[in-house]
Scaffold this motif. Structure first.
Motif, short mmCIF file in Angstrom:
data_model
loop_
_atom_site.label_atom_id
_atom_site.label_comp_id
_atom_site.label_asym_id
_atom_site.label_seq_id
_atom_site.Cartn_x
_atom_site.Cartn_y
_atom_site.Cartn_z
N GLY A 113 4.04 16.28 -36.81
CA GLY A 113 3.67 15.76 -37.91
C GLY A 113 5.13 15.41 -39.20
O GLY A 113 5.24 17.39 -37.73
N LYS A 114 4.98 15.46 -39.61
CA LYS A 114 6.48 15.51 -40.74
C LYS A 114 6.65 15.56 -42.42
O LYS A 114 4.70 14.66 -42.12
N PRO A 115 6.77 16.25 -42.91
CA PRO A 115 6.25 16.28 -44.39
C PRO A 115 6.42 14.47 -45.37
O PRO A 115 7.27 14.44 -44.41
N ASP A 116 5.75 14.07 -45.90
CA ASP A 116 5.19 13.41 -46.18
C ASP A 116 4.97 12.77 -47.76
O ASP A 116 3.88 13.17 -48.10
N GLU A 117 5.71 12.59 -48.17
CA GLU A 117 5.60 12.88 -49.97
C GLU A 117 4.29 12.12 -50.56
O GLU A 117 3.62 12.41 -51.53
N ILE A 118 3.84 10.99 -50.01
CA ILE A 118 2.32 10.19 -50.17
C ILE A 118 1.27 10.45 -49.23
O ILE A 118 0.40 10.50 -49.98
N LYS A 119 1.90 10.48 -47.73
CA LYS A 119 0.22 10.56 -47.64
C LYS A 119 0.44 12.83 -46.71
O LYS A 119 -0.81 12.92 -46.10
N THR A 120 1.03 13.07 -47.31
CA THR A 120 0.95 14.85 -47.14
C THR A 120 1.45 15.35 -45.61
O THR A 120 3.17 15.84 -45.78
N GLU A 121 1.75 14.50 -44.56
CA GLU A 121 1.86 14.35 -43.27
C GLU A 121 2.55 13.22 -43.34
O GLU A 121 1.58 12.11 -42.73
N ALA A 122 3.28 12.79 -42.60
CA ALA A 122 3.95 11.47 -41.34
C ALA A 122 3.31 11.99 -40.11
O ALA A 122 3.72 12.79 -38.77
N ILE A 123 2.82 10.69 -39.34
CA ILE A 123 2.40 10.72 -37.85
C ILE A 123 3.89 10.42 -36.87
O ILE A 123 4.29 9.27 -37.43
N VAL A 124 4.26 11.78 -36.05
CA VAL A 124 5.54 11.29 -34.99
C VAL A 124 5.33 11.45 -33.92
O VAL A 124 4.99 12.06 -32.98
N ALA A 125 5.40 9.95 -33.23
CA ALA A 125 5.15 10.01 -31.96
C ALA A 125 6.27 10.07 -30.19
O ALA A 125 6.82 9.14 -30.88
N PHE A 126 6.72 11.64 -29.91
CA PHE A 126 7.24 10.72 -29.13
C PHE A 126 6.96 10.57 -27.76
O PHE A 126 6.13 11.06 -27.05
N VAL A 127 7.60 9.14 -27.44
CA VAL A 127 7.22 8.92 -25.67
C VAL A 127 7.65 8.48 -25.24
O VAL A 127 9.06 8.01 -25.00
N VAL A 128 7.11 8.70 -23.66
CA VAL A 128 8.33 8.59 -22.33
C VAL A 128 7.33 6.70 -22.19
O VAL A 128 5.77 6.81 -21.66
N LEU A 129 7.92 6.41 -21.12
CA LEU A 129 7.41 4.52 -20.55
C LEU A 129 7.09 5.17 -19.19
O LEU A 129 8.07 5.46 -18.56
N LYS A 130 6.06 4.20 -18.68
CA LYS A 130 6.12 3.40 -17.71
C LYS A 130 7.69 3.22 -17.27
O LYS A 130 7.92 3.20 -15.53
N GLY A 131 8.33 2.96 -17.29
CA GLY A 131 10.15 1.83 -17.35
C GLY A 131 10.18 2.83 -17.86
O GLY A 131 10.26 3.98 -17.96
N SER A 132 11.54 2.40 -18.03
CA SER A 132 13.33 2.50 -18.11
C SER A 132 13.13 2.96 -20.16
O SER A 132 12.14 2.19 -20.42
N ARG A 133 13.69 4.27 -20.23
CA ARG A 133 13.95 4.33 -21.45
C ARG A 133 14.43 2.53 -22.25
O ARG A 133 15.18 2.95 -22.11
N PRO A 134 13.64 2.22 -23.43
CA PRO A 134 13.99 0.90 -24.33
C PRO A 134 15.69 1.09 -25.13
O PRO A 134 15.40 2.56 -25.24
N GLN A 135 15.85 -0.15 -25.05
CA GLN A 135 17.30 0.26 -25.82
C GLN A 135 17.58 -1.06 -27.37
O GLN A 135 16.66 -2.09 -27.07
N GLY A 136 17.82 -0.39 -28.57
CA GLY A 136 18.21 -1.77 -29.42
C GLY A 136 16.47 -2.13 -29.53
O GLY A 136 15.64 -1.65 -30.06
N ALA A 137 17.18 -4.06 -29.55
CA ALA A 137 15.93 -4.79 -29.89
C ALA A 137 14.72 -4.18 -29.29
O ALA A 137 13.44 -4.14 -29.96
N ASN A 138 15.08 -4.19 -27.93
CA ASN A 138 13.45 -3.80 -27.12
C ASN A 138 13.05 -2.67 -27.42
O ASN A 138 11.77 -2.52 -28.00
N ALA A 139 13.29 -1.71 -28.08
CA ALA A 139 13.05 0.23 -28.66
C ALA A 139 12.26 -0.82 -29.69
O ALA A 139 11.34 -0.17 -29.87
N HIS A 140 12.55 -1.35 -30.72
CA HIS A 140 11.88 -2.01 -31.37
C HIS A 140 10.74 -3.00 -31.20
O HIS A 140 9.89 -2.25 -31.81
#
Length: 655
Positions: A556-583
């Motif tokens: 989590g990280k501090p968030d003014e509205i929700k108290t905490e925001a959820i931050v996910a660190f993800v490793v894909l089964k394929g290669s690390r995505p870039q740019g629009a693909n990552a979005h």
């Protein structure tokens, strides 16, 4: 405190195979319940019976438990024993030529040691330690690669009554220095180098750096095992080669008989959030926990080949490499390297080559191997396996299913074990011949372990609600104190807020209608999102359930509205995505979590990496992830990371 909301819904159940039940050490739920009932009726009598059955006593005890100075408990405290004697000498008449250790080096070279040979090695080394003036009550720091010699060093200390403190071979000179000072060590046992994944790490140089930092005047001896070419700087007369120390030493060393409560070892927890804590374990109580869990949870049989992949620098390597397997006379595998070298088939090849029957590893390793080589297990003959184990953190259901179906070929029970450095041995885990399995649940407490879930005032919480996991009654393998810091021990583990009686594990958990425990993560990993308290492990499990995802860690990280925001660190089964693909993938994964467990758990940010920041033992460094999530500079020690370059990849969110 609002109770912690459980958002993981898992309904699959895997009953024990009748053929497994028939041969099991604890056979069927009736037997399990009978053991639990015996413990609940008279807890001291229960543990006293087991201590008499499983431990060889030099002087039998007459008192089982003294709670006078709670929480500083004494078990079997008028008895005397020696832990090394219980691991080695007890087998010399019955199975001296049975293989105790099969050691496979990083390059594949194999060394075997029988119980007779291991006893001789330990006695010679113990005599060598005594020749250096090391005696009962002295503290010895061990900073070694995984090897037979690491076990010999630990057993040698136990044999003469010296208290050992093993420091993982990946720790920095700063971390080693802190631990040497805190323990007041008189000696350090190390090696010139260690080899992992084809790489060489110079251990002796780290020891020299640590001692040179000052204040380590208590260290009068450094013993060096020559693993490599021996290119080290010797500080004479302080430094001595292992092979020279044991030269001409007798292979007979009478054990030093010690009180049941004599400190067998201290083991330091991470100092990344403050001073390292020296968790101190006793001799008899700790040994009893290791023995009973080997027989109950791993269903030990004399023909087993047992393999725990943990390093001896961690408590898992203490209990299920150095002490538990040897105390019951098992044959075990010890491995120097890493699971991905020379390729992701290393574990599976070793299981095939050594005919491993019981395999115990971490969910992190399992998930990494799924990403790197999901088809590798099928290339090897894994038919020798009969039982699989998981340790170190909660195993998410999808990784559990892969482990069960692909590695265990849908015939090997998976024992998901919950325990801690402080507990010394398994606390909650399925007894495989009795307890039906639920993927992601560590299931039920072991007999003699009275566990519960409470709120911040110590009141029991109804099933289905999350709260603090506690153990309500004493058990022998619990740490006795923190080295030199008894008050810190009391406040950390037996806080007055809970009445000062319950052991506070520091984990959040919930219990389902069947009484099964589900670990939701560390209490400090619980997120408060818009008034809801969510366990990070359940969000991680939802992410990993996506066919795209190999690994995930949520903070989590501090968030003014929700108290905490959820931050996910993800490793894909394929290669690390870039740019629009990552979005696009980030949007897909956020929607996936919303569908799986509800919009409340939808990550606010997703960050992609080729891997997650892990120690060399495979532990995810979540504290570093919290720092990254907040956008702060990392000031913690990162020298123990296997892959420090990953931190740069994970700095930038995909919103």
């Amino acid at each position: 405190m609002a109770t912690i909301k459980s958002i993981l819904h898992e309904t699959r159940i895997f009953p024990p195979d009748p053929a497994f039940v028939e041969q099991a050490n604890v056979s069927g739920m009736e037997t399990y319940h009978a053991l639990c009932a015996e413990a609940e009726k008279d807890l001291p009598a229960f543990w006293g019976r087991l201590a008499k059955e499983h431990i060889l006593w030099h002087k039998p005890f007459t008192r089982v438990l003294d709670e006078t100075n709670h929480p500083f408990l004494n078990w079997f405290d008028d008895g005397e024993l020696n832990v090394s004697f219980n691991c080695l000498d007890r087998h010399l008449d019955t199975q001296p030529d049975k293989t105790a250790i099969i050691f496979e080096a990083d390059d594949g070279a194999i060394t075997r040691s029988t119980y007779r040979e291991l006893h001789h090695q330990v006695c010679q080394f113990a005599n060598g330690l005594k020749s250096l003036g090391i005696k009962k009550g002295d503290r010895v720091v061990i900073y070694m690669p995984m090897s037979i010699e690491a076990v010999v060093a630990m057993q040698g200390c136990a044999r003469i009554g010296a208290t050992h403190s093993v420091v993982f071979g990946g720790f920095s000179a700063k971390s080693l220095h802190e631990r040497i000072l805190n323990a007041g060590a008189v000696a350090v046992i190390t090696a010139d180098e260690q080899r992992r994944g084809g790489k060489i790490n110079h251990l002796k140089a780290v020891v020299d750096d640590a001692i040179a930092r000052g204040g380590a005047d208590s260290v009068t001896s450094v013993v060096i095992y020559q693993r490599g070419a021996g290119n080290v700087q010797l500080h004479v007369p302080r430094d001595v080669w292992w092979h020279e120390l044991i030269k001409d030493q007798s292979d007979i060393c009478e054990p030093e008989w010690v009180n049941s409560e004599h400190p067998l070892f201290t083991l330091y927890t991470s100092g990344s959030t403050g001073r390292p804590k020296g968790v101190q374990h006793s001799s008899a109580g700790y040994l009893l926990g290791a023995i009973t869990s080997m027989k109950w949870v791993f269903d030990y049989k004399p023909a087993d080949v047992f393999w725990c992949t943990a390093d001896v620098g961690w408590v898992t390597g203490h209990s299920y490499v150095t002490y538990g397997p040897l105390a019951i006379g098992a044959t075990q595998v010890i491995f120097e390297g890493v699971p991905t070298y020379p390729d992701a088939g290393r574990f599976w090849k070793m299981i095939q080559d050594h005919q491993v029957t019981v395999f115990y590893t971490a969910p992190t390793a399992i998930r990494s191997l799924i990403k790197l080589g999901p088809d590798f297990p099928g290339k090897y003959d894994l038919s020798s396996l009969r039982l699989l184990g998981s340790v170190g953190e909660p195993i998410n259901p999808e990784a559990w299913i892969w482990y069960y179906t692909v590695v265990g070929q849908s015939r090997c029970p998976v024992v998901d074990t919950w325990w801690q450095t402080e507990t010394g041995s398994h606390m909650i885990a399925p007894l495989p011949g009795a307890v039906p399995l639920k993927p992601g649940s560590c299931t039920l407490p072991l007999p003699g372990i009275i566990a519960g879930i409470v709120d911040e005032a110590g009141h029991d919480i109804p099933d289905g609600k999350g709260g603090f996991l506690v153990i309500k009654r004493p058990f022998p393998s619990l740490a006795r104190t923190l080295w030199g810091e008894p008050e810190r021990f009391r406040k950390t583990y037996f806080p007055e807020e809970l009445g000062g009686k319950y052991y506070l594990a520091g984990d959040s958990a919930n219990r389902d209608a069947d009484g099964y425990f589900w670990i939701m993560g560390r209490v400090d990993d619980v997120l408060t999102v818009s008034g809801h308290r969510l366990g990070t492990m359940e969000i991680e499990s939802a992410l990993v359930a996506s066919p795209l995802v190999a690994e995930a860690a949520v903070v989590g990280k501090p968030d003014e509205i929700k108290t905490e925001a959820i931050v996910a660190f993800v490793v894909l089964k394929g290669s690390r995505p870039q740019g629009a693909n990552a979005h696009d993938i980030a949007v897909e994964l956020r929607n996936w979590v919303s569908t799986e467990i509800g919009p409340i758990a939808r990550p606010d940010e997703i960050r992609f990496g080729d891997n997650l920041p892990k120690t060399r033992s495979g532990k995810i460094m979540r504290r570093l992830l919290r720092t990254l999530a907040k956008g702060e500079e990392i000031t913690q020690d990162t020298s123990t990371l296997e892959n420090p370059a990953i931190l740069e990849q994970l700095k930038h969110p995909i919103t």
